[in-house]
Design a protein around this motif. Structure first.
Motif, mmCIF file in Angstrom:
data_model
loop_
_atom_site.group_PDB
_atom_site.id
_atom_site.type_symbol
_atom_site.label_atom_id
_atom_site.label_comp_id
_atom_site.label_asym_id
_atom_site.label_seq_id
_atom_site.Cartn_x
_atom_site.Cartn_y
_atom_site.Cartn_z
ATOM 1 N N LEU A 66 1.919 3.203 -3.198
ATOM 2 C CA LEU A 66 0.490 3.641 -3.267
ATOM 3 C C LEU A 66 0.969 5.053 -4.409
ATOM 4 O O LEU A 66 -0.650 5.094 -5.363
ATOM 5 N N ALA A 67 1.800 5.061 -4.475
ATOM 6 C CA ALA A 67 2.489 6.081 -5.668
ATOM 7 C C ALA A 67 1.917 6.176 -6.671
ATOM 8 O O ALA A 67 1.695 7.155 -7.714
ATOM 9 N N VAL A 68 2.335 4.664 -7.393
ATOM 10 C CA VAL A 68 2.004 4.764 -8.783
ATOM 11 C C VAL A 68 1.165 3.120 -8.881
ATOM 12 O O VAL A 68 0.943 2.251 -8.376
ATOM 13 N N PRO A 69 0.060 3.640 -9.585
ATOM 14 C CA PRO A 69 -0.954 2.754 -10.097
ATOM 15 C C PRO A 69 -0.417 1.118 -10.320
ATOM 16 O O PRO A 69 0.763 1.101 -10.720
ATOM 17 N N SER A 70 -1.264 -0.087 -10.167
ATOM 18 C CA SER A 70 -0.442 -0.913 -10.272
ATOM 19 C C SER A 70 -0.754 -1.342 -12.063
ATOM 20 O O SER A 70 -0.786 -0.981 -12.491
ATOM 21 N N CYS A 71 -0.087 -2.690 -12.126
ATOM 22 C CA CYS A 71 0.376 -2.698 -13.811
ATOM 23 C C CYS A 71 0.412 -4.241 -13.606
ATOM 24 O O CYS A 71 0.788 -4.786 -13.301
ATOM 25 N N ALA A 72 -0.680 -4.781 -14.859
ATOM 26 C CA ALA A 72 -0.916 -5.072 -15.674
ATOM 27 C C ALA A 72 -1.755 -6.277 -14.356
ATOM 28 O O ALA A 72 -1.331 -8.011 -13.935
ATOM 29 N N GLY A 73 -2.344 -5.788 -13.246
ATOM 30 C CA GLY A 73 -2.806 -6.368 -12.185
ATOM 31 C C GLY A 73 -1.807 -6.486 -10.986
ATOM 32 O O GLY A 73 -2.707 -6.784 -9.844
ATOM 33 N N ALA A 74 -0.286 -5.873 -11.351
ATOM 34 C CA ALA A 74 0.667 -5.733 -10.161
ATOM 35 C C ALA A 74 0.789 -4.970 -9.433
ATOM 36 O O ALA A 74 0.855 -3.903 -10.164
ATOM 37 N N ALA A 75 0.960 -4.480 -8.344
ATOM 38 C CA ALA A 75 1.178 -2.759 -7.150
ATOM 39 C C ALA A 75 2.557 -3.241 -7.954
ATOM 40 O O ALA A 75 3.161 -3.891 -8.052
ATOM 41 N N ARG A 76 3.008 -1.533 -8.258
ATOM 42 C CA ARG A 76 4.240 -1.747 -8.684
ATOM 43 C C ARG A 76 5.001 -1.075 -7.345
ATOM 44 O O ARG A 76 4.066 0.109 -6.664
ATOM 45 N N THR A 77 6.101 -0.444 -6.880
ATOM 46 C CA THR A 77 6.560 -0.056 -6.122
ATOM 47 C C THR A 77 7.883 0.972 -6.217
ATOM 48 O O THR A 77 8.695 1.106 -7.064
ATOM 49 N N ALA A 78 6.842 2.441 -5.405
ATOM 50 C CA ALA A 78 7.847 3.737 -6.673
ATOM 51 C C ALA A 78 8.587 4.449 -5.190
ATOM 52 O O ALA A 78 8.678 3.791 -3.497
ATOM 53 N N SER A 79 9.481 5.200 -4.909
ATOM 54 C CA SER A 79 10.102 5.421 -4.334
ATOM 55 C C SER A 79 9.548 7.396 -4.021
ATOM 56 O O SER A 79 10.177 7.691 -5.065
ATOM 57 N N VAL A 80 9.586 7.084 -2.723
ATOM 58 C CA VAL A 80 9.000 8.590 -2.795
ATOM 59 C C VAL A 80 9.884 9.277 -1.452
ATOM 60 O O VAL A 80 10.693 9.188 -0.420
#
Length: 340
Positions: free
Chosen positions: A275-289
């Motif tokens: 949820l921390a970073v918006p999706s890219c090209a329709g695919a969710a992105r995983t971020a380290s928080v």
């Protein structure tokens, strides 16, 4: 032989003996022998006297010649008979010997044939037994081939599973290494941010009860890779709760949720978030928080005790580049105020 020739042919027509007698050629009549007499007179006179009875020879001479002829014939016949008898006896003995030899050989051949017949029967039995064994072996070969095929399939499946497990293990090792690296980086960030807020007294959150909802006022410190870098972080509040096991967990709506652990008088959170970073090209992105909560204000009493009057926090969001989407790195500072 001067009188007759006797020829013998043997071992023809099943051992029969055929005797061929060659006839004697007729001999010309011999002149009667001249008979000398003691009588006087010339030969003509004696001849004249001898022919007085109408015979050309004297009666005594005729008788003598007849006797000699009979004796000669009898001798010749006896001689021929002797020869014939001797040849027959020899041929019979020879033929009997040959018949005995052939009979013995025939008996031996019959015995050999009987032995060969017995061996042939044994060989046929062995052949039938071998054919039955060959059929059994053929069936066993078919069964073994089926088992080999099944085991080969199982082996292929097991190898595929091993490859999948190897891939998962590699991914897990990579994630572990990344988490360890993030923890190292968080510790370094904590130390660096701690130096930004020097304290002349010892303040710790170890004994402070932080369970509840806290309002968050956040400010950007650094931002790259986000389209919202020029705006304030969209963080409204944080909820801290205690689990049945006694651990603390924090939830920032729309950003991250994870466990809190105490270290050096502060609370720390390290978690992955989609949820921390918006999706890219329709695919969710995983971020380290990561989030570190530490004392923001302290009041010292006359008795030397200190009271925490405010909470501060540092929030870090980091995500690698994906496709055409750049990497993300954002730091924010925040003040936490307990809601009534």
């Amino acid at each position: 032989m001067n009188i007759t020739n006797v020829l013998h042919r043997s071992r023809t027509g099943g051992g029969d003996v055929t005797r061929v007698t060659r006839p004697v050629a007729p001999q010309p009549h011999a002149s009667p022998p001249t008979v000398f007499s003691l009588e006087r007179g010339t030969r003509s006179e004696r001849a004249g006297r001898g022919r007085r009875d109408g015979s050309p020879w004297p009666k005594g001479g005729v008788v003598l010649v007849a006797l000699l002829a009979i004796a000669a014939v009898l001798g010749a016949v006896g001689t021929a008979a002797g020869f014939a008898s001797g040849d027959d006896d020899s041929t019979e003995r020879e033929l009997r010997g040959q018949v005995a030899t052939l009979t013995s050989e025939r008996g031996a051949a019959i015995e050999a044939v009987a032995v060969l017949d017995a061996e042939l029967v044994s060989l046929r039995e062995l052949l039938f037994a071998a054919q039955g064994g060959a059929d059994d072996l053929a069936g066993q070969v078919g069964t073994l081939q089926a088992r080999v095929a099944a085991l080969t399939d199982q082996r292929s499946t097991a190898l595929a599973s091993i490859d999948a497990l190897d891939a998962e293990l590699t991914l897990a090792q990579q994630e572990l290494a990344a988490t360890q690296q993030r923890l190292t980086d968080v510790t370094a960030d904590r130390d660096r941010f701690a130096r930004l807020f020097p304290m002349t007294f010892d303040a710790s959150l170890d004994a402070v009860d932080l369970v509840g909802v806290h309002r968050v006022d956040a400010t950007r410190i650094y931002c790259a890779g986000l389209t919202t870098c020029g705006a304030a972080p969209s963080i409204s509040d944080v909820t801290i709760r205690s689990t049945p096991e006694g651990y603390l967990r924090a939830n920032i709506p729309g950003l991250v949720e994870g466990g809190l652990f105490r270290a050096d008088g502060a609370l720390h959170l390290v978690a992955d978030s989609n949820l921390a970073v918006p999706s890219c090209a329709g695919a969710a992105r995983t971020a380290s928080v990561t989030m570190t909560i530490f004392p923001g204000g302290v009041t010292a009493g006359r008795d030397g005790t200190s009271t925490i009057t405010g909470l501060n926090a540092v929030i870090t969001v980091e995500a690698p580049a994906v496709g055409t989407c750049p990497a993300v790195l954002a730091f924010s500072s925040a003040e936490l105020t307990a809601r009534a």
